[in-house]
Design a protein around this motif. Structure first.
Motif, PDB file in Angstrom:
ATOM      1  N   VAL A  23       0.861  -1.187   0.000  1.00 12.21           N
ATOM      2  CA  VAL A  23       0.000   0.000   0.000  1.00 12.21           C
ATOM      3  C   VAL A  23       0.897   1.237   0.000  1.00 12.21           C
ATOM      4  CG1 VAL A  23      -1.840   1.221   1.199  1.00 12.21           C
ATOM      5  CG2 VAL A  23      -1.717  -1.270   1.353  1.00 12.21           C
ATOM      6  N   PRO A  24       0.896   2.011  -1.078  1.00 11.82           N
ATOM      7  CA  PRO A  24       1.755   3.205  -1.109  1.00 11.82           C
ATOM      8  C   PRO A  24       1.196   4.302  -0.221  1.00 11.82           C
ATOM      9  CG  PRO A  24       0.444   3.058  -3.119  1.00 11.82           C
ATOM     10  CD  PRO A  24       0.119   1.832  -2.317  1.00 11.82           C
ATOM     11  N   PRO A  25       2.049   5.248   0.195  1.00 15.73           N
ATOM     12  CA  PRO A  25       1.551   6.347   1.030  1.00 15.73           C
ATOM     13  C   PRO A  25       0.480   7.118   0.270  1.00 15.73           C
ATOM     14  CG  PRO A  25       3.821   6.765   0.282  1.00 15.73           C
ATOM     15  CD  PRO A  25       3.485   5.368  -0.102  1.00 15.73           C
ATOM     16  N   GLY A  26      -0.519   7.580   0.992  1.00 16.25           N
ATOM     17  CA  GLY A  26      -1.561   8.377   0.358  1.00 16.25           C
ATOM     18  C   GLY A  26      -2.735   7.557  -0.150  1.00 16.25           C
ATOM     19  N   LYS A  27      -2.560   6.246  -0.195  1.00 18.52           N
ATOM     20  CA  LYS A  27      -3.648   5.390  -0.685  1.00 18.52           C
ATOM     21  C   LYS A  27      -4.754   5.300   0.377  1.00 18.52           C
ATOM     22  CE  LYS A  27      -5.136   2.610  -3.833  1.00 18.52           C
ATOM     23  NZ  LYS A  27      -5.279   3.105  -5.208  1.00 18.52           N
ATOM     24  N   GLN A  28      -6.006   5.385  -0.057  1.00 20.34           N
ATOM     25  CA  GLN A  28      -7.124   5.254   0.881  1.00 20.34           C
ATOM     26  C   GLN A  28      -7.221   3.822   1.386  1.00 20.34           C
ATOM     27  OE1 GLN A  28      -9.296   7.608   2.031  1.00 20.34           O
ATOM     28  NE2 GLN A  28      -8.048   9.135   0.972  1.00 20.34           N
ATOM     29  N   ILE A  29      -7.217   3.642   2.704  1.00 23.47           N
ATOM     30  CA  ILE A  29      -7.303   2.300   3.274  1.00 23.47           C
ATOM     31  C   ILE A  29      -8.638   1.642   2.903  1.00 23.47           C
ATOM     32  CG2 ILE A  29      -7.386   0.973   5.438  1.00 23.47           C
ATOM     33  CD1 ILE A  29      -4.604   1.929   4.914  1.00 23.47           C
ATOM     34  N   SER A  30      -9.713   2.468   2.862  1.00 23.00           N
ATOM     35  CA  SER A  30     -11.042   1.916   2.546  1.00 23.00           C
ATOM     36  C   SER A  30     -11.046   1.308   1.138  1.00 23.00           C
ATOM     37  CB  SER A  30     -12.092   3.021   2.644  1.00 23.00           C
ATOM     38  OG  SER A  30     -11.745   4.095   1.786  1.00 23.00           O
ATOM     39  N   VAL A 107       4.651   1.317  -5.492  1.00 27.11           N
ATOM     40  CA  VAL A 107       3.672   0.421  -6.118  1.00 27.11           C
ATOM     41  C   VAL A 107       2.464   0.165  -5.221  1.00 27.11           C
ATOM     42  CG1 VAL A 107       5.198  -0.859  -7.636  1.00 27.11           C
ATOM     43  CG2 VAL A 107       5.016  -1.541  -5.243  1.00 27.11           C
ATOM     44  N   TYR A 108       1.336  -0.054  -5.881  1.00 26.79           N
ATOM     45  CA  TYR A 108       0.144  -0.562  -5.213  1.00 26.79           C
ATOM     46  C   TYR A 108      -0.045  -1.952  -5.789  1.00 26.79           C
ATOM     47  CZ  TYR A 108      -4.783  -1.093  -3.915  1.00 26.79           C
ATOM     48  OH  TYR A 108      -5.970  -1.547  -3.420  1.00 26.79           O
ATOM     49  N   LEU A 109       0.080  -2.968  -4.939  1.00 29.94           N
ATOM     50  CA  LEU A 109       0.146  -4.312  -5.487  1.00 29.94           C
ATOM     51  C   LEU A 109      -0.477  -5.340  -4.550  1.00 29.94           C
ATOM     52  CD1 LEU A 109       3.015  -5.914  -7.315  1.00 29.94           C
ATOM     53  CD2 LEU A 109       2.790  -6.722  -5.001  1.00 29.94           C
ATOM     54  N   TYR A 110      -1.280  -6.203  -5.132  1.00 30.65           N
ATOM     55  CA  TYR A 110      -1.789  -7.361  -4.401  1.00 30.65           C
ATOM     56  C   TYR A 110      -1.368  -8.593  -5.184  1.00 30.65           C
ATOM     57  CZ  TYR A 110      -4.933 -11.036  -2.851  1.00 30.65           C
ATOM     58  OH  TYR A 110      -5.429 -12.225  -2.397  1.00 30.65           O
ATOM     59  N   ARG A 111      -0.741  -9.564  -4.523  1.00 33.62           N
ATOM     60  CA  ARG A 111      -0.339 -10.784  -5.209  1.00 33.62           C
ATOM     61  C   ARG A 111      -0.637 -11.983  -4.331  1.00 33.62           C
ATOM     62  NH1 ARG A 111       3.434  -9.311  -9.238  1.00 33.62           N
ATOM     63  NH2 ARG A 111       2.003  -8.074 -10.489  1.00 33.62           N
ATOM     64  N   CYS A 112      -1.066 -13.032  -4.969  1.00 30.97           N
ATOM     65  CA  CYS A 112      -1.201 -14.297  -4.272  1.00 30.97           C
ATOM     66  C   CYS A 112      -0.320 -15.274  -5.018  1.00 30.97           C
ATOM     67  CB  CYS A 112      -2.662 -14.734  -4.294  1.00 30.97           C
ATOM     68  SG  CYS A 112      -2.929 -16.185  -3.276  1.00 30.97           S
ATOM     69  N   ASP A 113       0.681 -15.800  -4.345  1.00 30.03           N
ATOM     70  CA  ASP A 113       1.691 -16.599  -5.028  1.00 30.03           C
ATOM     71  C   ASP A 113       2.247 -17.657  -4.077  1.00 30.03           C
ATOM     72  OD1 ASP A 113       3.491 -17.382  -7.000  1.00 30.03           O
ATOM     73  OD2 ASP A 113       4.010 -15.315  -7.509  1.00 30.03           O
ATOM     74  N   ALA A 114       3.145 -18.490  -4.573  1.00 28.16           N
ATOM     75  CA  ALA A 114       3.734 -19.524  -3.724  1.00 28.16           C
ATOM     76  C   ALA A 114       4.806 -18.953  -2.804  1.00 28.16           C
ATOM     77  CB  ALA A 114       4.322 -20.631  -4.583  1.00 28.16           C
ATOM     78  N   LYS A 115       5.173 -17.703  -3.068  1.00 33.25           N
ATOM     79  CA  LYS A 115       6.151 -17.048  -2.187  1.00 33.25           C
ATOM     80  C   LYS A 115       5.736 -15.594  -1.978  1.00 33.25           C
ATOM     81  CE  LYS A 115       9.228 -15.993  -6.050  1.00 33.25           C
ATOM     82  NZ  LYS A 115       9.338 -14.538  -6.008  1.00 33.25           N
ATOM     83  N   PHE A 116       6.373 -14.951  -1.023  1.00 25.30           N
ATOM     84  CA  PHE A 116       6.088 -13.542  -0.795  1.00 25.30           C
ATOM     85  C   PHE A 116       6.824 -12.691  -1.822  1.00 25.30           C
ATOM     86  CE2 PHE A 116       5.582 -15.051   3.752  1.00 25.30           C
ATOM     87  CZ  PHE A 116       4.198 -14.983   3.712  1.00 25.30           C
ATOM     88  N   HIS A 117       6.187 -11.630  -2.253  1.00 25.60           N
ATOM     89  CA  HIS A 117       6.842 -10.739  -3.225  1.00 25.60           C
ATOM     90  C   HIS A 117       7.632  -9.668  -2.496  1.00 25.60           C
ATOM     91  CE1 HIS A 117       5.512 -12.013  -7.251  1.00 25.60           C
ATOM     92  NE2 HIS A 117       4.708 -12.735  -6.497  1.00 25.60           N
TER      93      HIS A 117
END
Ligand code: ZN
Length: 407
Positions: A23-30, A107-117
């Motif tokens: 979550v980059p700074p300034g991004k709305q949590i909601s 970056v604003y990023l969501y990933r689901c993977d076999a490892k952590f990004h």
């Protein structure tokens, strides 16, 4: 930070079920929460019961952690969550890590993977490398720290050493002795300041000495710098000035200096590999197959990859059955290979249905395996003679080993 990233890099899920959220700074949590609700919904389509549960649990955990923040911290926020096998399959436990980055993430990023990004955090760490700059002549000294692209003067001191010309009536020998003593006192002070400033600088990779005339060499020869700093001197340069202007001179030449330093490092790395090859110690291996074998055994200490190779790892899959295979080839022949597949039959179901799936740069692929195997990875340019040799004589893929692998 580096250590926790190293630890996280070793963690692997059973399957594609580890969640990474940036979550980059300034991004709305909601807004982020809404995205996570969607992802939770999407995850309900996962066929495997265990995987579905693990992914949804991980997302729930991330949502809970996120609730603790009214807004993203000033550098943003990174959350990793997922079921990690503790001791073989079936022993998974949900682990969650919240990291506040050292610098603002972009970056604003969501990933689901076999490892952590982790790559964006690792990148930040690399950018954090710092260099100490010490400029001196007989009159004054400046201490500066070079970090990514900023060079900042931390301190400036004057010497108190009298000029070379004595006043009338003074004995020449006495004057020289006094000047010498003052100079040593000054060098001692310079050393003390340098030790204080540079030893406290995190991620100090090297020290650059500069200034006009021979003073910097006299200083370097003496034992004024702490041993570990002296070891880190990467360049001693002539500059016209020792003040802000001198710092500007260093700044201008910094990219070239650092490139040269990197070439020296690269030469040493390849020479180390060549030593093991030349002395037949059994602690070196090269070529894709042998290196891959050693990586899988966890035997690789240092993986050397040439920037000059253009080889890809291609996944061939059947669109009818579940047949897959991997092949390695030069990037240029990829399109021919793709064409030739249309005439081939699937070895499993015999239908003419083979197609190219994932295409991955071999450098990237091996680097990932190496990371998981806890091996260091070094990219070697072709700018040095050693780098050329790595590419041309060893196929651009080589490794120095921890132990001799049994065949
Ligand atoms: Zn098939």
């Amino acid at each position: 930070m580096k250590k926790s990233l190293d630890t996280l890099a070793r963690k692997e899920g059973r399957g594609t079920e580890l969640v990474s959220l940036y979550v980059p700074p300034g991004k709305q949590i909601s807004e982020v929460q809404a995205m996570l609700r969607d992802e939770y919904g999407t995850a309900s389509n996962i066929k495997s019961d265990t995987t579905r549960k693990n992914v949804q649990d991980a997302i729930t955990k991330v949502q809970q952690r996120l609730k603790l923040f009214r807004q993203a911290p000033k550098n943003g926020l990174v959350i990793f969550s997922g079921a990690i096998p503790q001791n073989g399959p079936g022993s998974e436990r949900l682990e969650t890590y919240v990291i506040e980055p050292l610098e603002p993430i972009k970056v604003y990023l969501y990933r689901c993977d076999a490892k952590f990004h982790l790559e964006y955090l690792q990148e930040q760490l690399r950018e954090k490398e710092a260099y100490g700059v010490l400029l001196l002549d007989a009159n004054s000294a400046s201490f500066a720290v070079l970090k990514s692209k900023h060079l900042e003067i931390v301190q400036q001191i004057t010497s108190g050493v009298p000029g070379k010309h004595r006043a009338g009536g003074q004995s020449a020998r006495r004057f020289e002795r006094q000047r010498e003593a003052k100079l040593i006192e000054y060098f001692t002070r310079v050393g003390k300041h340098a030790n204080e400033i540079f030893l406290q600088t995190p991620n100090l990779k090297g020290v650059i000495l500069g200034g006009p005339g021979p003073t910097k060499y006299d200083f370097e020869k003496g034992d004024f710098l702490q041993y570990s700093l002296k070891e880190k001197i990467i360049a001693v340069l002539d500059t016209a000035y020792v003040d802000e202007q001198g710092v500007d001179e260093i700044m201008e030449r910094a990219p070239e200096i650092l490139r040269k330093v990197r070439y020296v490092e690269e030469k040493k790395l390849v020479q180390d590999f060549l030593y093991h090859v030349g002395h037949d110690t059994g602690l070196a291996t090269y070529g894709e197959d042998d290196v891959r074998h050693a990586l899988n055994l966890g035997a690789v200490k240092m993986l050397l990859l040439s920037e000059g190779i253009d080889i890809v790892r291609v996944t061939v899959k059947c669109t009818v059955c579940d047949y897959t295979a991997k092949e390695t080839m030069k990037e240029q022949v990829l399109s021919n290979f793709q064409q030739s597949l249309t005439e081939k039959h699937c070895p499993k179901c015999n239908s003419q249905s083979l197609t190219v799936g994932e295409v991955k740069d071999i450098v990237e692929e091996l680097a990932e395996i190496a990371e998981q195997a806890n091996a260091e990875v070094e990219m070697i340019s072709t700018e040095t003679e050693e780098g050329q040799m790595l590419k041309n004589s060893f196929g651009g893929i080589a490794a120095v080993l921890r132990f001799k692998p049994s065949l």
